[in-house]
Design an enzyme around this catalytic site. Structure first.
Site, mmCIF file in Angstrom:
data_model
loop_
_atom_site.group_PDB
_atom_site.id
_atom_site.type_symbol
_atom_site.label_atom_id
_atom_site.label_comp_id
_atom_site.label_asym_id
_atom_site.label_seq_id
_atom_site.Cartn_x
_atom_site.Cartn_y
_atom_site.Cartn_z
ATOM 1 C CB ALA A 103 2.159 7.590 -4.380
ATOM 2 C CB CYS A 104 4.932 4.576 -6.913
ATOM 3 S SG CYS A 104 4.542 4.477 -5.170
ATOM 4 N N GLY A 132 5.864 10.838 -7.384
ATOM 5 C CA GLY A 132 7.306 10.721 -7.217
ATOM 6 C C GLY A 132 7.871 9.781 -8.262
ATOM 7 C CG ASN A 285 8.247 3.667 -4.276
ATOM 8 O OD1 ASN A 285 9.027 2.768 -4.000
ATOM 9 N ND2 ASN A 285 7.367 4.115 -3.413
ATOM 10 N N PRO A 286 10.400 6.396 -4.935
ATOM 11 C CG PRO A 286 9.980 8.692 -5.253
ATOM 12 C CD PRO A 286 9.403 7.327 -5.534
ATOM 13 C CB CYS A 287 9.631 5.389 0.033
ATOM 14 S SG CYS A 287 9.152 7.088 0.411
ATOM 15 N N GLY A 288 11.472 3.279 -2.037
ATOM 16 C CA GLY A 288 12.132 2.000 -2.207
ATOM 17 C C GLY A 288 11.296 0.759 -2.028
ATOM 18 C CD GLU A 289 7.139 2.243 -0.674
ATOM 19 O OE1 GLU A 289 6.149 2.950 -0.934
ATOM 20 O OE2 GLU A 289 8.288 2.719 -0.505
ATOM 21 N N PRO A 435 5.968 3.735 3.680
ATOM 22 C CG PRO A 435 7.244 5.557 2.988
ATOM 23 C CD PRO A 435 6.657 4.268 2.492
ATOM 24 N N GLY A 437 4.477 8.313 5.800
ATOM 25 C CA GLY A 437 4.929 9.442 6.614
ATOM 26 C C GLY A 437 3.848 10.458 6.906
ATOM 27 C CB ILE A 439 -1.469 8.897 5.039
ATOM 28 C CG1 ILE A 439 -0.636 7.616 5.010
ATOM 29 C CG2 ILE A 439 -1.584 9.535 3.671
ATOM 30 C CD1 ILE A 439 -1.276 6.511 4.177
#
Length: 597
Positions: A103-104, A132, A285-289, A435, A437, A439
């Site tokens: 994903a990242c 992403g 990554n896009p969500c920051g985690e 996050p 979202g 899944i």
């Protein structure tokens, strides 16, 4: 009910017990295999078998080689029970020709046109494959700086960000959705004020999340109400000085207006970089985690905590033995993903396999608290969150150590920070709170560690598809209390909080506090509790009510830094024309239909 044949020739229903109407909508739209005409050719059960069977093939590379069938069965049962799900690219692509499972990704951008446009090409390839991308634009020279080769002036990082944003518009991820990006600029870059203001223009940079890279030096200057230096990355020399308070106020104002930029605390991340000899971490990554090195990727997966409650309704407790088994299986699964992945670029494969980073996290935490009878906005909830994440972190690290005994540690282990103090591990990072979202919709649980957004609310996903959710435990408890009715449901679906509905018993109202009932400081303390037991970061949005003040935003940023969070995002409801989750405009008939399904 429509059926399809599975791999063994048995007839399998399209729906599976435990899959909600919303889950089926998401699966059919995005995850299940389709033919050339766009017709769905796979059932959810077949999807889980496809993914489990493909990831289990990683076992063939390690002795004993007889575990493939056992691993496939374990992976299938874990996903089929919705106790664990991997990140979306793995569900979409495992066992299919694309086979891109991460994903990242973080891609480097150096201060040259060759680097910028090479990275643009690599971004397109990653987005096309379902991933992403995150970038730090901090190495680019500032706007109006000298360009010796052309005797001209530079356009600056913000102008190049617009090119990356436009490219994202025309590339769909695996043919199913547009990609996502994270753009980061250091607080000491000369163009920082332009960066902070980018999204204050409606519709600007719609394919990017933005975060300001905050340093310890800036936070010290802010605390002491001093100025700080902006440094030209081309020369390494200061260009001018700004008042730290003025820059922070500008950042707070922008975040209050529309939720961006967020913040990432670069020195906090750097102190916990497990492999500093491989380079500095400048982006996420896009969500920051998930902080990552340049050209590094990571695969994520999440345990659905709502599925691990045992005991009677009067004495519920967390089923730690079953959770332990799930953790061990999930770590092995994610390790297999690294081996089964088809990476978009050779350099990404090399860097990823040198650290073998995985990110095991959680979802369904708010549901877990409800089933344990613990209101989210209490100290007990924070202690429960920290306790369960500590348990997951410890068991996951033990599982990584065990895998290293049979498969070897990650190749960069010998020079890593942990070599002197830890037993060899298979993975440089093991835990991350994502996050979740989409899944979490499949798993029919609350996302990540977020509180409920509403007892009933609407998600807008997948090109404006509306998904209505009504919390099943609220329906169950109000029916038990003898107060459930069509009128009550109409009232609940119209607002983000039920605390003013006096016909609902106080104990139920307390249990179903929503994001906007919770003080910003409690949101941050919950994130910090999980961060203390996470190798990487923790994705959490500090959802604020419309009346929240700029002071609320400022205090959330400052508290997150003091408590050791690696970053923070805030969002004030109603601050954008369109938002992913809302409680307004939900029709009662839609909500009732979701309950019946």
């Amino acid at each position: 009910m429509m059926t399809r044949a599975n791999f063994t020739g048995r007839r399998t229903p399209t729906n599976l017990p435990g899959l909600s109407r919303n889950a089926l909508a998401v699966l059919r739209r995005r995850y299940l295999t389709k033919n050339a005409a766009g017709r769905v050719m796979e059932t959810p059960d077949e999807m889980f078998r496809r993914v489990a069977g493909d990831i289990a093939r990683a076992e063939a590379a390690y002795p004993p080689h007889t575990r493939l069938a056992q691993a496939a069965g374990n992976y299938y049962r874990l996903m089929r029970a919705l106790e664990f799900l991997p990140n979306s690219p793995t569900l979409m692509n495992a066992g299919r020709p694309l086979q891109q499972l991460s994903a990242c990704f973080v891609l480097p951008i150096d201060d040259s046109l060759d680097s910028i446009f090479d990275t643009l090409k690599h971004q397109a390839l990653i987005h096309q494959s379902g991933g992403g991308t995150g970038f730090s634009f901090s190495r680019l020279r500032p706007k109006d700086d000298r360009v010796a080769t052309t005797s001209g002036v530079a356009s600056g990082p913000v102008s190049f960000m617009h090119i990356f944003n436009t490219a994202t518009d025309v590339i769909k991820q695996g043919g199913t959705r547009r990609g996502a990006n994270m753009g980061i600029l250091r607080i000491d870059h000369p163009d920082i004020l332009d960066f902070i203001d980018v999204k204050r223009k409606p519709g600007a940079m719609n394919n990017f999340n933005l975060s300001v890279g905050i340093t310890d030096a800036f936070m010290t200057a802010l605390d002491q109400r001093r100025t700080y230096a902006l440094n030209n990355p081309r020369t390494g020399k200061p260009t001018r000085r700004l008042a730290a308070q003025e820059v922070f106020d500008r950042l707070v104002q922008a975040a209050w207006e529309n939720g961006e930029p967020g913040v990432v605390f670069l020195d906090t991340i750097g102190r916990q970089n497990p492999t500093p000899h491989l380079g500095a971490i400048e982006a996420t990554n896009p969500c920051g985690e998930q902080p990552l090195l340049p050209h590094e990727s990571c695969t994520l997966g999440s345990l659905n905590l709502s599925r691990f409650v045992t005991g009677s309704p009067d004495t519920p407790t967390i089923d730690y033995p079953r959770l332990t088994d799930a953790i061990v299986t999930a770590v092995r699964f994610l390790d297999g993903v690294i081996d089964r992945n088809h990476y978009p670029l050779p350099v990404i494969e090399e860097r990823t396999k040198s650290t073998r980073k995985i990110g095991l996290g959680v979802m369904g935490f708010a549901d877990l608290l409800i089933r344990l009878g613990i209101p989210y906005d209490t100290t007990d909830a924070v202690e429960t969150g920290e306790g369960v994440m500590r348990f997951i972190h410890e068991r996951a690290h033990e599982a990584s150590v065990e895998l290293a005994k049979s498969r070897g540690p990650f190749p960069a282990f010998a020079e890593s920070r942990m070599a002197a103090i830890h037993a060899p591990r298979r993975h440089a990072t093991v835990t991350t709170v994502a996050p979740t979202g989409t899944i979490s919709i499949i798993a029919d649980c609350s996302p990540g560690i977020e509180p409920l957004y509403g007892v009933s609310f609407m998600r807008t996903v997948m090109d404006n598809v509306r998904l209505i959710s009504v919390h099943p435990d609220f329906v169950r408890l109000t029916k038990q209390a003898g107060i459930y009715s069509a009128r009550l449901l109409r009232r609940v679906t119209a607002q983000e909080s039920i605390q003013s509905l006096s016909e609902i018993p106080r104990a139920i109202r307390q249990l179903f506090v929503t994001a906007h009932d919770i003080p910003p400081s409690h949101h941050v303390r919950m994130q910090a509790a999980f961060q203390r037991h996470s190798d990487s970061g923790v994705s959490k949005t500090i959802n604020l009510p419309p009346q929240a003040s700029r002071k609320d935003v400022a205090e959330a940023f400052l508290l997150a830094y003091r408590l050791g969070c690696k970053g923070l995002t805030v969002f004030r409801s109603g601050s954008r024309d369109a938002q992913v989750m809302s409680c307004a405009q939900i029709e009662y008939c839609d909500a009732a239909r979701e309950i019946r399904s």
